[in-house]
Scaffold this motif. Structure first.
Motif, PDB file in Angstrom:
ATOM      1  N   ASP A 154       0.914  -1.238   0.026  1.00 57.72           N
ATOM      2  CA  ASP A 154       0.005   0.114   0.016  1.00 57.72           C
ATOM      3  C   ASP A 154       1.021   1.179   0.010  1.00 57.72           C
ATOM      4  O   ASP A 154       0.709   1.999  -0.702  1.00 57.72           O
TER       5      ASP A 154
ATOM      6  N   SER B 208     -11.209   8.694 -15.095  1.00 58.66           N
ATOM      7  CA  SER B 208     -11.571   8.389 -13.793  1.00 58.66           C
ATOM      8  C   SER B 208     -11.185   6.860 -13.592  1.00 58.66           C
ATOM      9  O   SER B 208     -11.546   6.018 -14.464  1.00 58.66           O
ATOM     10  N   THR B 209     -10.870   6.513 -12.398  1.00 58.70           N
ATOM     11  CA  THR B 209     -10.749   5.334 -11.987  1.00 58.70           C
ATOM     12  C   THR B 209     -11.407   5.061 -10.653  1.00 58.70           C
ATOM     13  O   THR B 209     -11.946   5.942  -9.955  1.00 58.70           O
ATOM     14  N   PHE B 210     -11.467   3.765 -10.112  1.00 58.74           N
ATOM     15  CA  PHE B 210     -12.329   3.337  -8.951  1.00 58.74           C
ATOM     16  C   PHE B 210     -11.499   3.445  -7.568  1.00 58.74           C
ATOM     17  O   PHE B 210     -10.177   2.964  -7.736  1.00 58.74           O
ATOM     18  N   ASN B 211     -11.826   4.106  -6.781  1.00 57.70           N
ATOM     19  CA  ASN B 211     -11.074   4.107  -5.445  1.00 57.70           C
ATOM     20  C   ASN B 211     -11.179   2.839  -4.722  1.00 57.70           C
ATOM     21  O   ASN B 211     -12.146   2.178  -4.460  1.00 57.70           O
ATOM     22  N   THR B 212      -9.854   2.533  -4.045  1.00 57.75           N
ATOM     23  CA  THR B 212      -9.842   1.168  -3.246  1.00 57.75           C
ATOM     24  C   THR B 212     -10.666   0.020  -3.940  1.00 57.75           C
ATOM     25  O   THR B 212     -11.503  -0.555  -3.327  1.00 57.75           O
ATOM     26  N   PRO B 213      -9.954  -0.097  -5.131  1.00 54.60           N
ATOM     27  CA  PRO B 213     -10.788  -1.626  -5.636  1.00 54.60           C
ATOM     28  C   PRO B 213     -10.229  -2.925  -5.032  1.00 54.60           C
ATOM     29  O   PRO B 213      -9.289  -2.946  -4.426  1.00 54.60           O
TER      30      PRO B 213
ATOM     31  N   ASP C  69       2.466   1.918  -3.223  1.00 53.60           N
ATOM     32  CA  ASP C  69       1.408   2.131  -4.301  1.00 53.60           C
ATOM     33  C   ASP C  69       1.683   1.038  -5.434  1.00 53.60           C
ATOM     34  O   ASP C  69       1.749   1.317  -6.716  1.00 53.60           O
TER      35      ASP C  69
ATOM     36  N   ALA D 225      -9.619  -2.892 -10.515  1.00 50.78           N
ATOM     37  CA  ALA D 225      -8.761  -1.873 -10.525  1.00 50.78           C
ATOM     38  C   ALA D 225      -7.879  -1.456 -12.066  1.00 50.78           C
ATOM     39  O   ALA D 225      -7.776  -0.381 -11.809  1.00 50.78           O
TER      40      ALA D 225
END
Length: 285
Positions: free
Chosen positions: A77, A251-256, A80, A262
Motif C-alpha cells: 500500500d 476516472s478510476t475506482f477508489n480502493t478496488p 502504491d 482496479a
C-alpha cells in the motif's frame, strides 16, 4: 455490457492474462526491493511509513525474514503497488492471493456493468469509453461510435484498442488536427504508467503505436491560434468538415478489491468550445 462498443467482432468471454509481476522463486524480498527502488523510497523511509524498522525491511529484502501477510499488504500500500501485483507479492511470501480477478462478463459484475452503461449513456451526446490496463476498449457510447466513422476495419477489429484507434495511420490520426501534440501527450501518459507498473501488455502497445509514422499535418488550426481560451490541451479532430475540440478526463475506482475493477478507467471527452457542443447536440440529439 449492453453499451455498444465500436469494435468489430466479439470479445465476450475473452480471458486476458495481464500478469505484470511473476512470483520469484527466491521469495518476496527481491520483488519488494524492486518496487521500493522503482518508487525511489529508502528502506528507512518505507519502514517509517509502514510502522516497521529499516533493519526488518532489510532482512525481508535479503530473505533473512519472512513478513507477515499484514505487513506485505501494508508495504504494498505504501509503495502504491498495483492490485494485480499485490497478489504476486502475497504468493511470493507464501500466502494466498487476497484480490479476486472476476471477468467483466461474470454475473457477479452485473451491477458494475449496468452502472457503467448508465454513465456512458447519460454522457451522450458527448463521447465516453471504458478501457482496461492496456487500453483495450470494453465499452463505449454513441459519441465514440460517431467519431470512428470511416476508420479502417482492421483498426476496429476486436479487441479494439484506444491507443491504436487514435494513432494508427488508418485510424483517427489523419483527422486529428493537432496530431503531434496529442500523440506526444498519449505517449507520455503511457510512459508514466510503464514507469509505475510492470506491464508487458502496455509496453507492447506503446512500442507498436510509438512506431507508427507521423505525417506532416501542415498548418494546424490549434497552432495557428484561436480565440478559445483552452484550459487544457484539447484533442482537435475533424468530422464531416467540422473541427471538434475535446478535453480528456480519466476516472478510476477508489480502493478496488478486484483486479479487473482496479484496471478499468473511464475516459470522458468534454467539449472544449461552444461550436463542438452545438455540433454534437445537432448530430446526435
Amino acid at each position: 455490457m449492453t453499451t455498444a462498443a465500436p469494435a468489430k467482432g466479439n470479445t465476450k468471454g475473452k480471458a486476458k492474462a495481464r500478469s505484470t509481476t511473476k512470483s520469484s522463486a527466491t521469495g518476496v524480498g527481491p520483488l519488494l526491493r524492486g518496487w521500493r527502488e522503482r518508487r525511489r523510497v529508502s528502506q528507512l523511509e518505507l519502514a517509517l511509513r509502514a510502522d516497521s524498522s529499516a533493519r526488518h525491511i532489510s532482512f525481508i529484502e535479503t530473505g533473512r525474514a519472512r513478513p507477515s501477510e499484514e505487513l506485505v499488504l501494508r508495504l504494498a500500500d505504501h509503495l502504491d503497488v498495483p492490485v494485480r501485483d499485490r497478489n504476486s507479492l502475497l504468493l511470493a511470501a507464501g500466502y494466498a492471493p487476497r484480490f479476486r480477478e472476476t471477468p467483466l462478463e461474470d454475473p457477479a459484475m452485473g451491477t458494475l456493468r449496468e452502472g457503467l452503461d448508465q454513465l456512458l449513456t447519460g454522457y451522450e451526446p458527448y463521447p465516453a469509453l471504458v478501457v482496461d490496463a492496456a487500453y483495450d476498449v470494453v465499452a463505449a457510447n454513441r459519441g465514440i461510435t460517431m467519431l470512428t466513422d470511416g476508420v479502417a476495419d482492421e483498426v476496429l477489429a476486436a479487441p479494439l484498442n484506444a491507443m491504436r484507434l487514435t494513432l494508427h495511420p488508418r485510424g483517427l490520426a489523419p483527422r486529428i488536427r493537432n496530431l503531434r501534440e496529442w500523440r506526444g501527450h498519449l505517449l507520455h501518459q503511457m510512459e508514466r504508467q510503464i514507469a509505475l507498473q510492470r506491464s508487458d501488455a502496455l509496453r507492447a502497445v506503446y512500442d507498436e503505436v510509438a512506431a507508427y509514422p507521423v505525417a506532416d499535418p501542415g498548418v494546424d488550426a490549434f497552432d495557428a491560434g484561436t480565440d478559445v481560451p483552452y484550459f487544457a490541451l484539447p484533442l482537435r479532430i475533424e468530422h464531416d468538415g467540422q473541427i471538434l475540440s475535446f478535453i480528456s478526463s480519466i476516472s478510476t475506482f477508489n480502493t478496488p478489491m478486484d483486479v479487473t475493477v482496479a484496471e478499468l478507467a473511464i475516459e470522458t471527452l468534454l467539449p472544449a468550445d461552444p461550436a463542438t457542443v452545438k455540433y454534437l447536440q445537432t448530430h446526435m440529439g
